[in-house]
Design an enzyme around this catalytic site. Structure first.
Site, short mmCIF file in Angstrom:
data_model
loop_
_atom_site.label_atom_id
_atom_site.label_comp_id
_atom_site.label_asym_id
_atom_site.label_seq_id
_atom_site.Cartn_x
_atom_site.Cartn_y
_atom_site.Cartn_z
N SER A 88 1.33 -1.34 2.15
CA SER A 88 2.14 -0.77 3.14
C SER A 88 3.13 -1.85 3.58
O SER A 88 3.06 -3.07 3.24
CB SER A 88 1.38 -0.60 4.55
OG SER A 88 2.21 -0.22 5.47
N HIS A 89 4.29 -1.40 4.18
CA HIS A 89 5.46 -2.38 4.60
C HIS A 89 4.81 -3.50 5.83
O HIS A 89 5.24 -4.38 6.08
CB HIS A 89 6.60 -1.74 5.05
CG HIS A 89 7.42 -1.24 3.85
ND1 HIS A 89 7.19 -0.52 2.99
CD2 HIS A 89 8.71 -1.71 3.39
CE1 HIS A 89 8.09 -0.34 1.97
NE2 HIS A 89 9.07 -1.08 2.48
N SER A 90 3.79 -2.79 6.50
CA SER A 90 3.24 -3.51 7.73
C SER A 90 1.80 -4.04 7.27
O SER A 90 0.91 -3.08 6.81
CB SER A 90 3.19 -2.24 8.63
OG SER A 90 2.16 -2.64 9.69
N GLY B 278 7.40 -5.55 5.04
CA GLY B 278 8.31 -5.35 3.49
C GLY B 278 7.07 -5.37 2.64
O GLY B 278 5.92 -4.97 2.99
N ASP C 128 3.25 3.27 0.97
CA ASP C 128 4.00 4.11 1.94
C ASP C 128 5.30 4.36 1.73
O ASP C 128 5.61 5.37 0.89
CB ASP C 128 3.83 3.53 3.29
CG ASP C 128 4.32 1.95 3.50
OD1 ASP C 128 4.83 1.48 2.38
OD2 ASP C 128 4.16 1.24 4.68
#
Lengths: 206, 132
Positions: free
Chosen positions: B14-16, B49, B73
Site C-alpha cells: 500500500s502507499h500507506s 508512496g 492499492d
C-alpha cells in the site's frame, strides 16, 4: 548519432539533470497536486540526488553499465510510478546500448527503451503521461532535428498534455477533471530533455 | 519463512505503511502463522508512496516455493510491484502473481484459501472473483 562513453559528459549530464529537477521541484509538485498526489517534484529530486551521490562511480563505468545503474538507482529512490518508468527508460537504454555496442544508432536505442516504458506502464501515446513527450522527442531525434528543435518539441509536447484526459495513473481517477492541467511526468520529461539538449549543445564535441 | 511451509505466501503493498500493516494484522488474525506474510507500505523514507526495493524484500520475506500472491492499492503500487518481481529474477519471478482484487477483502480471502494449501492459481482466482 554514435554513442561513446565519455566520463566527463556523463558526470555533466547527471549534474544538469539534478540541478534542473531541484530548480523545478516545487513547480512539479504543484502540477502533481492538481491531478495527482503532489509529490512528483520531491520524488524526482530524491532520485536525482541519489544518482548524483554516485556520480563519480557512475562516470567511471562503461556507458551501458552507467545507464543501467542510473535506472536502478531511480527505481529504488524515486518511488511512485515515476521511479519504475524513468528507471525502465534508463535501464533499457543501457541494455540496448550493450546489445548494439559502439555501432548504436541512439534514436533506435531510444525507441526500444520508450517501448519498454510503454509496456511497463501499459500506456499509449495520448494517455497524458511522459510518453507524450518521449515519442515526439524520439521522432525529432530520428529525423535528425538540431538539439534546440528537439528541446522545443519536448516543451510543446508537454504543454499539449493539458488538453488530454488522463488514462493512467492517479490522474485517471479524475476523468474529465484532469483536462486543463499539464501532466507532471510529461513536464519533468520535457525539463530533463531541454537540459540535456542544452548541455550537449554546449559540450558535445562535434 | 523461506519455503518451510508449502502454503502460498501473501504480500500486501500500500502507499500507506499504516494501511499495509493494518491489513497484515487482519490477515494474521484470520490465518495465524499458517501462511507466510509480509507487507510493504510507503516510500523509502516511510512517507506515503511505494518502494520497489521494499516490495522486493517483502516478497523475499513471504517467500514460499508454492508461490506468492501480491495485493496492491493504487497505480504506482502495481508498477513498483511489477518492477520488484522482475528484479527477483527467474525462476522465482514466475511464481509471483499480482492479484486484481480489492486490497483488504482480496488479501483476507486469499490468505484463507492459501492456509488450506491451495495452489497459487487457485488463491489468485479466488481473490480475483471479488473484482467486478
Amino acid at each position: 548519432m554514435t554513442v561513446q562513453a565519455e566520463p566527463v559528459l556523463v558526470a555533466g549530464l547527471i549534474e544538469v539533470c539534478r540541478a534542473t529537477i531541484a530548480a523545478n521541484s516545487d513547480h512539479l509538485c504543484a502540477l502533481d497536486r492538481a491531478i495527482g498526489d503532489g509529490d512528483h517534484g520531491t520524488n524526482m529530486r530524491r532520485g536525482c540526488e541519489a544518482v548524483s551521490a554516485e556520480g563519480e562511480t557512475l562516470s567511471g563505468l562503461p556507458l551501458p553499465d552507467a545507464m543501467e545503474k542510473i535506472g536502478l538507482t531511480l527505481v529504488m529512490n524515486v518511488g511512485g510510478a515515476a521511479g519504475p518508468l524513468y528507471g525502465t527508460l534508463l535501464m533499457e537504454i543501457g541494455r540496448e546500448l550493450r546489445k548494439n555496442d559502439e555501432k548504436a544508432d541512439f534514436s533506435q536505442v531510444l525507441k526500444q527503451a520508450i517501448d519498454a516504458v510503454a509496456r511497463r506502464g501499459r500506456s499509449h501515446a495520448g494517455d497524458k503521461t511522459l510518453l507524450d513527450v518521449l515519442y515526439p522527442v524520439h521522432a525529432a531525434l530520428a529525423s535528425r532535428s538540431p538539439l534546440g528543435a528537439i528541446a522545443r518539441r519536448a516543451e510543446r509536447s508537454a504543454n499539449r498534455t493539458a488538453d488530454m484526459k488522463a488514462m493512467r495513473g492517479r490522474a485517471a481517477y479524475l476523468g474529465d477533471r484532469s483536462i486543463g492541467h499539464v501532466d507532471p511526468g510529461a513536464s519533468s520529461c520535457a525539463l530533463l530533455t531541454t537540459a540535456i539538449c542544452r548541455y550537449l549543445g554546449e559540450h558535445r564535441p562535434q | 519463512m523461506n519455503g518451510k511451509t508449502a502454503n502460498v505466501g501473501i504480500v500486501i503493498v500500500s502507499h500507506s505503511p499504516l494501511v499495509a500493516q493494518g491489513i497484515a494484522d487482519m490477515v494474521r488474525q484470520m490465518v495465524g502463522d499458517s501462511v507466510p506474510l509480509a507487507w510493504s507500505g510507503g516510500n523509502v523514507h516511510g512517507e506515503l508512496g511505494t518502494d520497489a526495493g521494499g516490495i522486493l524484500r517483502a516478497i523475499e520475506a513471504a517467500w514460499s516455493d508454492a508461490g506468492v500472491a501480491v495485493f496492491v492499492d493504487l497505480g504506482g503500487a502495481e508498477t513498483n510491484s511489477e518492477m520488484a518481481i522482475e528484479m527477483l529474477g527467474l525462476p522465482r519471478s514466475a511464481l509471483v502473481s499480482i492479484c486484481n482484487a480489492p486490497l483488504v477483502e482480496g488479501a483476507v480471502i486469499a490468505a484463507a484459501e492459501a492456509s488450506g494449501g491451495a495452489s497459487l492459481a487457485k488463491v489468485v482466482a479466488t481473490a480475483e472473483e471479488l473484482s467486478p
